[in-house]
Design a protein around this motif. Structure first.
Motif, PDB file in Angstrom:
ATOM      1  N   SER A  26       0.821  -1.205   0.000  1.00 22.31           N
ATOM      2  CA  SER A  26       0.000   0.000   0.000  1.00 22.31           C
ATOM      3  C   SER A  26       0.858   1.259   0.000  1.00 22.31           C
ATOM      4  O   SER A  26       0.538   2.244   0.627  1.00 22.31           O
ATOM      5  N   GLU A  27       2.008   1.203  -0.675  1.00 24.14           N
ATOM      6  CA  GLU A  27       2.868   2.371  -0.765  1.00 24.14           C
ATOM      7  C   GLU A  27       2.181   3.489  -1.531  1.00 24.14           C
ATOM      8  O   GLU A  27       2.504   4.653  -1.379  1.00 24.14           O
ATOM      9  N   THR A  28       1.228   3.150  -2.400  1.00 25.70           N
ATOM     10  CA  THR A  28       0.450   4.159  -3.118  1.00 25.70           C
ATOM     11  C   THR A  28      -0.972   4.130  -2.610  1.00 25.70           C
ATOM     12  O   THR A  28      -1.407   3.163  -2.003  1.00 25.70           O
ATOM     13  N   ASN A  29      -1.712   5.198  -2.859  1.00 29.07           N
ATOM     14  CA  ASN A  29      -3.060   5.376  -2.320  1.00 29.07           C
ATOM     15  C   ASN A  29      -4.082   4.809  -3.282  1.00 29.07           C
ATOM     16  O   ASN A  29      -4.326   5.370  -4.336  1.00 29.07           O
ATOM     17  N   ALA A  30      -4.743   3.705  -2.913  1.00 33.53           N
ATOM     18  CA  ALA A  30      -5.740   3.100  -3.789  1.00 33.53           C
ATOM     19  C   ALA A  30      -6.946   3.989  -3.936  1.00 33.53           C
ATOM     20  O   ALA A  30      -7.576   4.028  -4.974  1.00 33.53           O
ATOM     21  N   GLY A  31      -7.328   4.714  -2.895  1.00 31.08           N
ATOM     22  CA  GLY A  31      -8.489   5.582  -2.972  1.00 31.08           C
ATOM     23  C   GLY A  31      -8.290   6.719  -3.945  1.00 31.08           C
ATOM     24  O   GLY A  31      -9.244   7.276  -4.464  1.00 31.08           O
ATOM     25  N   ALA A  32      -7.046   7.117  -4.202  1.00 32.89           N
ATOM     26  CA  ALA A  32      -6.781   8.227  -5.115  1.00 32.89           C
ATOM     27  C   ALA A  32      -6.616   7.761  -6.550  1.00 32.89           C
ATOM     28  O   ALA A  32      -6.352   8.558  -7.429  1.00 32.89           O
ATOM     29  N   GLY A  33      -6.720   6.467  -6.808  1.00 30.53           N
ATOM     30  CA  GLY A  33      -6.643   5.980  -8.178  1.00 30.53           C
ATOM     31  C   GLY A  33      -5.229   5.721  -8.643  1.00 30.53           C
ATOM     32  O   GLY A  33      -4.938   5.835  -9.827  1.00 30.53           O
ATOM     33  N   HIS A  34      -4.288   5.371  -7.729  1.00 28.39           N
ATOM     34  CA  HIS A  34      -2.917   5.037  -8.110  1.00 28.39           C
ATOM     35  C   HIS A  34      -2.758   3.517  -8.147  1.00 28.39           C
ATOM     36  O   HIS A  34      -3.571   2.781  -7.613  1.00 28.39           O
ATOM     37  N   GLU A  35      -1.647   3.068  -8.750  1.00 30.18           N
ATOM     38  CA  GLU A  35      -1.385   1.631  -8.831  1.00 30.18           C
ATOM     39  C   GLU A  35      -1.192   1.047  -7.427  1.00 30.18           C
ATOM     40  O   GLU A  35      -0.631   1.685  -6.541  1.00 30.18           O
ATOM     41  N   VAL A  36      -1.663  -0.177  -7.272  1.00 30.67           N
ATOM     42  CA  VAL A  36      -1.490  -0.899  -6.010  1.00 30.67           C
ATOM     43  C   VAL A  36      -0.960  -2.290  -6.337  1.00 30.67           C
ATOM     44  O   VAL A  36      -1.550  -3.009  -7.140  1.00 30.67           O
ATOM     45  N   VAL A  37       0.159  -2.655  -5.704  1.00 27.02           N
ATOM     46  CA  VAL A  37       0.775  -3.957  -5.933  1.00 27.02           C
ATOM     47  C   VAL A  37       0.144  -4.982  -4.994  1.00 27.02           C
ATOM     48  O   VAL A  37       0.079  -4.774  -3.780  1.00 27.02           O
ATOM     49  N   LEU A  38      -0.336  -6.085  -5.560  1.00 22.11           N
ATOM     50  CA  LEU A  38      -0.935  -7.171  -4.792  1.00 22.11           C
ATOM     51  C   LEU A  38      -0.079  -8.416  -4.994  1.00 22.11           C
ATOM     52  O   LEU A  38      -0.003  -8.945  -6.106  1.00 22.11           O
ATOM     53  N   GLN A  39       0.567  -8.895  -3.928  1.00 17.98           N
ATOM     54  CA  GLN A  39       1.503 -10.016  -4.044  1.00 17.98           C
ATOM     55  C   GLN A  39       0.768 -11.340  -3.838  1.00 17.98           C
ATOM     56  O   GLN A  39       0.166 -11.570  -2.799  1.00 17.98           O
ATOM     57  N   PHE A  40       0.847 -12.194  -4.881  1.00 17.12           N
ATOM     58  CA  PHE A  40       0.234 -13.524  -4.852  1.00 17.12           C
ATOM     59  C   PHE A  40       1.262 -14.526  -5.375  1.00 17.12           C
ATOM     60  O   PHE A  40       1.978 -14.237  -6.348  1.00 17.12           O
ATOM     61  N   ASN A  41       1.314 -15.724  -4.760  1.00 18.27           N
ATOM     62  CA  ASN A  41       2.112 -16.794  -5.369  1.00 18.27           C
ATOM     63  C   ASN A  41       1.193 -17.692  -6.190  1.00 18.27           C
ATOM     64  O   ASN A  41      -0.021 -17.511  -6.200  1.00 18.27           O
ATOM     65  N   GLU A  42       1.761 -18.648  -6.870  1.00 18.49           N
ATOM     66  CA  GLU A  42       0.978 -19.490  -7.780  1.00 18.49           C
ATOM     67  C   GLU A  42      -0.092 -20.283  -7.042  1.00 18.49           C
ATOM     68  O   GLU A  42      -1.208 -20.468  -7.536  1.00 18.49           O
ATOM     69  N   ALA A  43       0.224 -20.765  -5.843  1.00 18.03           N
ATOM     70  CA  ALA A  43      -0.761 -21.543  -5.081  1.00 18.03           C
ATOM     71  C   ALA A  43      -1.957 -20.668  -4.709  1.00 18.03           C
ATOM     72  O   ALA A  43      -3.114 -21.109  -4.770  1.00 18.03           O
ATOM     73  N   GLN A  44      -1.689 -19.437  -4.339  1.00 20.65           N
ATOM     74  CA  GLN A  44      -2.785 -18.530  -3.982  1.00 20.65           C
ATOM     75  C   GLN A  44      -3.644 -18.185  -5.194  1.00 20.65           C
ATOM     76  O   GLN A  44      -4.860 -18.067  -5.088  1.00 20.65           O
ATOM     77  N   ILE A  45      -3.001 -18.035  -6.349  1.00 19.62           N
ATOM     78  CA  ILE A  45      -3.757 -17.721  -7.565  1.00 19.62           C
ATOM     79  C   ILE A  45      -4.678 -18.872  -7.933  1.00 19.62           C
ATOM     80  O   ILE A  45      -5.842 -18.675  -8.282  1.00 19.62           O
ATOM     81  N   ARG A  46      -4.160 -20.118  -7.831  1.00 17.38           N
ATOM     82  CA  ARG A  46      -4.989 -21.271  -8.149  1.00 17.38           C
ATOM     83  C   ARG A  46      -6.122 -21.406  -7.131  1.00 17.38           C
ATOM     84  O   ARG A  46      -7.269 -21.709  -7.485  1.00 17.38           O
ATOM     85  N   ALA A  47      -5.830 -21.193  -5.858  1.00 15.16           N
ATOM     86  CA  ALA A  47      -6.854 -21.323  -4.828  1.00 15.16           C
ATOM     87  C   ALA A  47      -7.956 -20.276  -5.003  1.00 15.16           C
ATOM     88  O   ALA A  47      -9.135 -20.544  -4.737  1.00 15.16           O
ATOM     89  N   GLY A  48      -7.591 -19.100  -5.442  1.00 17.80           N
ATOM     90  CA  GLY A  48      -8.578 -18.040  -5.647  1.00 17.80           C
ATOM     91  C   GLY A  48      -9.319 -18.149  -6.964  1.00 17.80           C
ATOM     92  O   GLY A  48     -10.229 -17.354  -7.229  1.00 17.80           O
ATOM     93  N   GLY A  49      -8.952 -19.125  -7.789  1.00 15.17           N
ATOM     94  CA  GLY A  49      -9.638 -19.291  -9.076  1.00 15.17           C
ATOM     95  C   GLY A  49      -9.424 -18.117 -10.015  1.00 15.17           C
ATOM     96  O   GLY A  49     -10.309 -17.773 -10.810  1.00 15.17           O
ATOM     97  N   ILE A  50      -8.256 -17.480  -9.936  1.00 13.08           N
ATOM     98  CA  ILE A  50      -7.980 -16.293 -10.743  1.00 13.08           C
ATOM     99  C   ILE A  50      -7.540 -16.706 -12.145  1.00 13.08           C
ATOM    100  O   ILE A  50      -6.607 -17.497 -12.303  1.00 13.08           O
ATOM    101  N   GLU A  51      -8.222 -16.188 -13.130  1.00 12.90           N
ATOM    102  CA  GLU A  51      -7.904 -16.453 -14.538  1.00 12.90           C
ATOM    103  C   GLU A  51      -7.533 -15.154 -15.223  1.00 12.90           C
ATOM    104  O   GLU A  51      -7.948 -14.066 -14.803  1.00 12.90           O
ATOM    105  N   THR A  52      -6.740 -15.239 -16.301  1.00 11.15           N
ATOM    106  CA  THR A  52      -6.278 -14.035 -16.999  1.00 11.15           C
ATOM    107  C   THR A  52      -6.461 -14.184 -18.506  1.00 11.15           C
ATOM    108  O   THR A  52      -6.557 -15.303 -19.033  1.00 11.15           O
TER     109      THR A  52
END
Length: 377
Positions: A26-52
């Motif tokens: 959260s080094e940047t402000n999400a409420g102000a419309g700046h980029e926010v880095v979200l750290q996920f590993n492969e296991a978390q991506i599969r568990a969350g059902g995230i597709e791209t």
């Protein structure tokens, strides 16, 4: 919300059950419309059902599909009312009938009309008498038989009589008599007990308010008539897409095969729907567009010099009055703000800091959105 987002919610519950920690920078402000880095590993991506899916570069033209309702421009609608109290003898038109300007709409038997005609004839006689008296006194004044004061009084009486006659003539016009009817009354001095109510404009009868045999008062509505060419469509634009309205090139109605133009953009927001009202104008000709009809309109939007990208419609989410996409990175995802230019049920056109060959999340978005909300706090 699309099916993929509901599926993502179920996968989010699974991820929470597994209690897998996810870190958000959260080094940047999400409420102000700046980029926010979200750290996920492969296991978390599969568990969350995230597709791209890949983003695709496109020309700076897009479409926005919105609902609308056909309406009559207010300046093209008239409510024809009874010009005087009386009895409706006949109604000569029916709904959806086309009429010309000046065509008879109804016949009204009116006692007010008889009184107005009687008063007019009385004023006409008085004006003629005053004019004759003035002519005689002018002649007598020239022969030095009467004083100038008497001539001045007679002239004032003649002017007053003419004014009273004009007043009575205007009253006849208000109760529905035409100039030809008034001239005939003045010439023949025959009172008419009925008058015809005529169409003030050419158009289509939308509604019939009165009925035959009904006693009505003055100003009681009889019919509503409207000109249906051109015609308007009131469009409802979600507030987050309102910025694109300034770049609309044309508006298309698939149901009628018509192209029109955007002529007005509302400055207020409807509170329950959070939408902006916009008005598009069309020339339907013989193609039917009926007032009150619900339609779907396609807004064709011209882009600007900025690069534009096409992404699946499911990839764009709204959070704190900004539109976002989640871009895949080596360490997880980056929540990146974008400007939504246009949208169809399948695809969205956006402008923002995207690159060719980048991938954006299209499934499991609730997992990513939850982390974005947490980062904003």
């Amino acid at each position: 919300m699309h099916h993929a987002r509901y599926l993502g919610a179920q996968r989010l519950l699974l991820a929470l059950t597994m209690a897998i920690p996810v870190r958000a920078s959260s080094e940047t402000n999400a409420g102000a419309g700046h980029e926010v880095v979200l750290q996920f590993n492969e296991a978390q991506i599969r568990a969350g059902g995230i597709e791209t899916q890949l983003v695709v570069h496109e020309s700076s033209l897009g479409e926005l599909v919105v609902p609308g309702v056909v309406t009559v421009p207010p300046q093209q609608m008239r409510v024809v009312a009874a010009p005087a109290a009386g009895l409706v003898e006949t109604l000569l038109v029916v709904p959806d009938e086309d009429v010309k300007q000046g065509a008879p709409i109804a016949t009204l038997k009116s006692w007010d009309l008889i009184e107005a005609q009687r008063s007019f004839l009385h004023a006409l006689s008085a004006a003629n008498l005053a004019a004759e008296k003035l002519r005689r006194d002018e002649q007598l004044f020239k022969e030095h038989i009467i004083a100038e004061r008497r001539l001045i009084v007679t002239r004032a009486e003649a002017i007053q009589a003419r004014s009273a006659l004009e007043e009575r003539k205007q009253i006849l016009s208000l109760v529905g008599m035409s100039d030809e009817d008034v001239a005939s009354l003045q010439r023949e001095r025959t009172l008419a007990s009925s008058l015809q109510v005529r169409a003030p404009i050419a158009g289509t009868i939308l509604q019939r308010h009165g009925k035959t045999g009904e006693r009505v008062q003055a100003s009681t509505p009889l019919v509503t008539i409207a000109c249906l060419d051109p015609i308007w469509v009131n469009l409802q634009i979600p507030i987050i897409r309102a910025a694109a309205l300034e770049s609309v090139d044309r508006v298309h109605l698939p149901i009628a095969g018509l192209d029109g133009k955007l002529i007005r953009i509302g400055r207020s927001v409807d509170t329950p729907t959070q939408s902006v009202n916009a008005v598009a104008e069309f020339r339907p000709g013989r193609r039917p567009l009926r007032p009150g009809q619900a339609v779907q309109a396609i807004l064709h939007i011209n882009g600007n010099s900025r690069t534009q990208w096409r992404v699946p419609a499911d990839a764009v989410v709204s959070h704190q009055n900004h539109n976002w996409v989640f871009v895949r990175t080596a360490d997880g995802f980056v929540a990146r703000p974008v400007t939504l230019v246009s949208e169809t049920p399948q695809f969205a056109s956006v402008q923002g800091s995207l690159k060719a060959e980048e991938r954006v999340a299209t499934g499991g978005l609730l997992t990513l959105l939850a982390e974005l909300a947490a980062a904003a706090k």
